[in-house]
Scaffold this motif. Structure first.
Motif, PDB file in Angstrom:
ATOM      1  N   ALA A 236       0.836  -1.214   0.000  1.00  0.00           N
ATOM      2  CA  ALA A 236       0.000   0.000   0.000  1.00  0.00           C
ATOM      3  C   ALA A 236       0.863   1.253   0.000  1.00  0.00           C
ATOM      4  CB  ALA A 236      -0.930  -0.009   1.210  1.00  0.00           C
ATOM      5  N   ARG A 237       1.920   1.259   0.792  1.00  0.00           N
ATOM      6  CA  ARG A 237       2.800   2.438   0.833  1.00  0.00           C
ATOM      7  C   ARG A 237       3.497   2.619  -0.517  1.00  0.00           C
ATOM      8  NH1 ARG A 237       2.564   4.248   5.913  1.00  0.00           N
ATOM      9  NH2 ARG A 237       2.580   2.815   7.704  1.00  0.00           N
ATOM     10  N   ALA A 238       3.837   1.517  -1.159  1.00  0.00           N
ATOM     11  CA  ALA A 238       4.462   1.611  -2.481  1.00  0.00           C
ATOM     12  C   ALA A 238       3.488   2.188  -3.508  1.00  0.00           C
ATOM     13  CB  ALA A 238       4.947   0.230  -2.927  1.00  0.00           C
ATOM     14  N   LEU A 239       2.219   1.801  -3.421  1.00  0.00           N
ATOM     15  CA  LEU A 239       1.213   2.336  -4.336  1.00  0.00           C
ATOM     16  C   LEU A 239       1.063   3.846  -4.163  1.00  0.00           C
ATOM     17  CD1 LEU A 239      -1.741  -0.246  -4.316  1.00  0.00           C
ATOM     18  CD2 LEU A 239      -0.289   0.373  -6.244  1.00  0.00           C
ATOM     19  N   LEU A 240       1.071   4.301  -2.928  1.00  0.00           N
ATOM     20  CA  LEU A 240       0.910   5.733  -2.664  1.00  0.00           C
ATOM     21  C   LEU A 240       2.048   6.560  -3.242  1.00  0.00           C
ATOM     22  CD1 LEU A 240      -0.389   5.705   1.025  1.00  0.00           C
ATOM     23  CD2 LEU A 240      -1.673   6.290  -1.039  1.00  0.00           C
ATOM     24  N   ASP A 251      -8.006  -0.577  -4.259  1.00  0.00           N
ATOM     25  CA  ASP A 251      -9.280  -1.147  -3.824  1.00  0.00           C
ATOM     26  C   ASP A 251      -9.171  -2.671  -3.713  1.00  0.00           C
ATOM     27  OD1 ASP A 251     -12.092  -0.941  -3.167  1.00  0.00           O
ATOM     28  OD2 ASP A 251     -12.483  -1.827  -5.114  1.00  0.00           O
ATOM     29  N   PHE A 252      -8.508  -3.292  -4.675  1.00  0.00           N
ATOM     30  CA  PHE A 252      -8.295  -4.737  -4.612  1.00  0.00           C
ATOM     31  C   PHE A 252      -7.438  -5.099  -3.402  1.00  0.00           C
ATOM     32  CE2 PHE A 252      -5.596  -8.424  -5.622  1.00  0.00           C
ATOM     33  CZ  PHE A 252      -6.578  -9.392  -5.800  1.00  0.00           C
ATOM     34  N   LEU A 253      -6.418  -4.283  -3.136  1.00  0.00           N
ATOM     35  CA  LEU A 253      -5.547  -4.540  -1.987  1.00  0.00           C
ATOM     36  C   LEU A 253      -6.334  -4.444  -0.676  1.00  0.00           C
ATOM     37  CD1 LEU A 253      -2.655  -5.161  -1.110  1.00  0.00           C
ATOM     38  CD2 LEU A 253      -2.194  -2.704  -1.106  1.00  0.00           C
ATOM     39  N   CYS A 254      -7.286  -3.525  -0.607  1.00  0.00           N
ATOM     40  CA  CYS A 254      -8.127  -3.422   0.588  1.00  0.00           C
ATOM     41  C   CYS A 254      -8.933  -4.696   0.808  1.00  0.00           C
ATOM     42  CB  CYS A 254      -9.069  -2.223   0.464  1.00  0.00           C
ATOM     43  SG  CYS A 254      -8.271  -0.621   0.706  1.00  0.00           S
ATOM     44  N   GLN A 255      -9.372  -5.319  -0.271  1.00  0.00           N
ATOM     45  CA  GLN A 255     -10.081  -6.591  -0.141  1.00  0.00           C
ATOM     46  C   GLN A 255      -9.169  -7.660   0.460  1.00  0.00           C
ATOM     47  OE1 GLN A 255     -12.236  -7.754  -3.777  1.00  0.00           O
ATOM     48  NE2 GLN A 255     -12.137  -5.630  -4.447  1.00  0.00           N
ATOM     49  N   GLU A 256      -7.904  -7.651   0.055  1.00  0.00           N
ATOM     50  CA  GLU A 256      -6.948  -8.605   0.607  1.00  0.00           C
ATOM     51  C   GLU A 256      -6.680  -8.320   2.078  1.00  0.00           C
ATOM     52  OE1 GLU A 256      -5.688 -11.280  -1.161  1.00  0.00           O
ATOM     53  OE2 GLU A 256      -7.304 -10.591  -2.475  1.00  0.00           O
ATOM     54  N   PHE A 257      -6.574  -7.043   2.426  1.00  0.00           N
ATOM     55  CA  PHE A 257      -6.441  -6.651   3.833  1.00  0.00           C
ATOM     56  C   PHE A 257      -7.595  -7.236   4.649  1.00  0.00           C
ATOM     57  CE2 PHE A 257      -3.495  -3.054   2.864  1.00  0.00           C
ATOM     58  CZ  PHE A 257      -2.671  -3.130   3.969  1.00  0.00           C
ATOM     59  N   GLU A 289     -12.987   3.255   2.362  1.00  0.00           N
ATOM     60  CA  GLU A 289     -13.885   4.375   2.046  1.00  0.00           C
ATOM     61  C   GLU A 289     -13.116   5.502   1.354  1.00  0.00           C
ATOM     62  OE1 GLU A 289     -15.767   5.626   5.608  1.00  0.00           O
ATOM     63  OE2 GLU A 289     -16.994   3.813   5.825  1.00  0.00           O
ATOM     64  N   GLN A 290     -11.915   5.765   1.823  1.00  0.00           N
ATOM     65  CA  GLN A 290     -11.090   6.810   1.219  1.00  0.00           C
ATOM     66  C   GLN A 290     -10.599   6.392  -0.165  1.00  0.00           C
ATOM     67  OE1 GLN A 290     -10.575   9.872   2.487  1.00  0.00           O
ATOM     68  NE2 GLN A 290     -11.857   9.333   4.249  1.00  0.00           N
ATOM     69  N   VAL A 291     -10.278   5.116  -0.302  1.00  0.00           N
ATOM     70  CA  VAL A 291      -9.728   4.602  -1.561  1.00  0.00           C
ATOM     71  C   VAL A 291     -10.748   4.729  -2.700  1.00  0.00           C
ATOM     72  CG1 VAL A 291      -8.967   2.477  -2.723  1.00  0.00           C
ATOM     73  CG2 VAL A 291      -8.049   3.089  -0.470  1.00  0.00           C
ATOM     74  N   GLN A 292     -12.050   4.663  -2.364  1.00  0.00           N
ATOM     75  CA  GLN A 292     -13.088   4.739  -3.400  1.00  0.00           C
ATOM     76  C   GLN A 292     -13.016   6.032  -4.195  1.00  0.00           C
ATOM     77  OE1 GLN A 292     -14.992   1.969  -3.948  1.00  0.00           O
ATOM     78  NE2 GLN A 292     -13.649   1.194  -2.348  1.00  0.00           N
ATOM     79  N   ASN A 293     -12.359   7.054  -3.633  1.00  0.00           N
ATOM     80  CA  ASN A 293     -12.297   8.353  -4.312  1.00  0.00           C
ATOM     81  C   ASN A 293     -10.975   8.613  -5.016  1.00  0.00           C
ATOM     82  OD1 ASN A 293     -13.838  10.664  -4.965  1.00  0.00           O
ATOM     83  ND2 ASN A 293     -12.686  11.879  -3.475  1.00  0.00           N
ATOM     84  N   ILE A 294     -10.095   7.597  -5.027  1.00  0.00           N
ATOM     85  CA  ILE A 294      -8.793   7.766  -5.688  1.00  0.00           C
ATOM     86  C   ILE A 294      -8.912   7.419  -7.157  1.00  0.00           C
ATOM     87  CG2 ILE A 294      -6.415   6.908  -5.801  1.00  0.00           C
ATOM     88  CD1 ILE A 294      -6.479   6.423  -2.871  1.00  0.00           C
ATOM     89  N   GLU A 295      -8.286   8.245  -7.997  1.00  0.00           N
ATOM     90  CA  GLU A 295      -8.305   7.987  -9.445  1.00  0.00           C
ATOM     91  C   GLU A 295      -7.609   6.662  -9.768  1.00  0.00           C
ATOM     92  OE1 GLU A 295      -7.287  10.315 -13.617  1.00  0.00           O
ATOM     93  OE2 GLU A 295      -6.273  10.902 -11.783  1.00  0.00           O
TER      94      GLU A 295
END
Length: 295
Positions: A236-240, A251-257, A289-295
């Motif tokens: 996740a930190r690498a994605l950011l 969003d997929f990573l959040c599902q894995e979390f 919830e926050q990730v849903q708004n990321i491009e």
């Protein structure tokens, strides 16, 4: 410094020349794909493919609305009467035996020519093309401003995501500390249950209890889930830190979390670990919830 973009933003840019003033408004909200709604006044339809191409180049995702408003500058475009067309109408009326009324004839489209209808029919084509090019430049400025607004919102979102990741990392570390005590907790609970069932008359021998406890401890081992959670935090930190549209992957990573947190909670043999698992799920839901708004 974060490079992610939000899908929420607004921008307004205006321009003008000696005859018109125009304003572009561009706004966007989150969406699964790239959806553009374009609103153009009559006479400016030629900008449609230009606007769509530019919006596609600027944004990968989001529900985007782009609207153009064009107003004539008062006194800049004087009206003029198309004498040839008016004469033809008068002749037609006389041929039909009717007495033409000037007020009605002036209402016929094309008799009165003016730049104020937004089409600039009375102008030379080169003037129309030059104005259209200037309006397209203002559009690009508006889209640039919208992109900057989405970047600014993305930076605020990234700060919140990093806070959630810090919280998840802390909870994962606490879960690891608690998990180390699971085998002894399982063994003690098993011995206590056997003692209660035998009503103090003696039950299984200590070696058998140890074997049963070991088997249960293997089933309750959460080290693999904790290792995966740690790996997900790093991913996740690498994605950011990426300079790309990361919303779908995050969003997929959040599902894995969430999957690992659910498994950890279901394997828990201690109330403390169960509570940590629930806290993990809450932090992960907030992050998603926050990730849903990321491009």
């Amino acid at each position: 410094m974060s490079t992610i973009s939000s899908m929420t933003g607004f921008a307004r840019m205006g321009g003008g020349d000696d005859r018109f003033h125009w304003v572009w408004e561009a706004r966007s909200v989150n969406g699964k794909g790239h959806d553009l709604r374009l609103r153009l006044p009559n006479g400016w339809e030629a900008l449609d493919p230009i606007a769509r191409e530019k919006a596609k180049a600027f944004f990968a995702r989001g529900n985007i609305t782009v609207a153009l408003d064009v107003k004539p500058i008062a006194g800049a475009g004087a009206m003029r009467i198309n004498e040839t067309f008016l004469a033809q109408l008068v002749a037609r009326c006389e041929q039909a035996g009717e007495s033409p009324r000037l007020d009605r004839l002036l209402q016929v489209r094309g008799v009165v020519e003016s730049a104020e209808d937004g089409t600039a029919e009375a102008e030379e084509e080169t003037d129309v093309e030059a104005r259209r090019a200037a309006v397209a430049v203002t559009l690009e400025e508006a889209l640039t401003a919208l992109k900057a607004a989405r970047k600014a919102e993305g930076a605020r979102t990234a700060a919140v995501l990093n806070e959630r990741l810090d919280e998840i990392a802390t909870l994962t570390a606490r879960a690891a500390e608690t998990a180390d005590a699971q085998p002894s907790a399982i063994r003690d609970r098993l011995a206590r249950q056997i003692e209660e069932l035998s009503e103090g008359r003696g039950g299984l021998d200590p070696e058998r209890i140890a074997q049963e406890a070991a088997a249960l401890a293997v089933k309750a081992d959460v080290r693999e889930e904790l290792d995966r959670l740690t790996g997900h935090i790093e991913a996740a930190r690498a994605l950011l830190a990426e300079e790309a549209a990361i919303g779908r992957r995050f969003d997929f990573l959040c599902q894995e979390f969430n999957r690992e947190a659910n498994t950890l909670a279901s394997k828990s043999a201690a109330l403390t670990l169960t509570r940590i698992g629930l806290d993990l799920k809450a932090a992960i839901d907030q992050m998603r919830e926050q990730v849903q708004n990321i491009e």
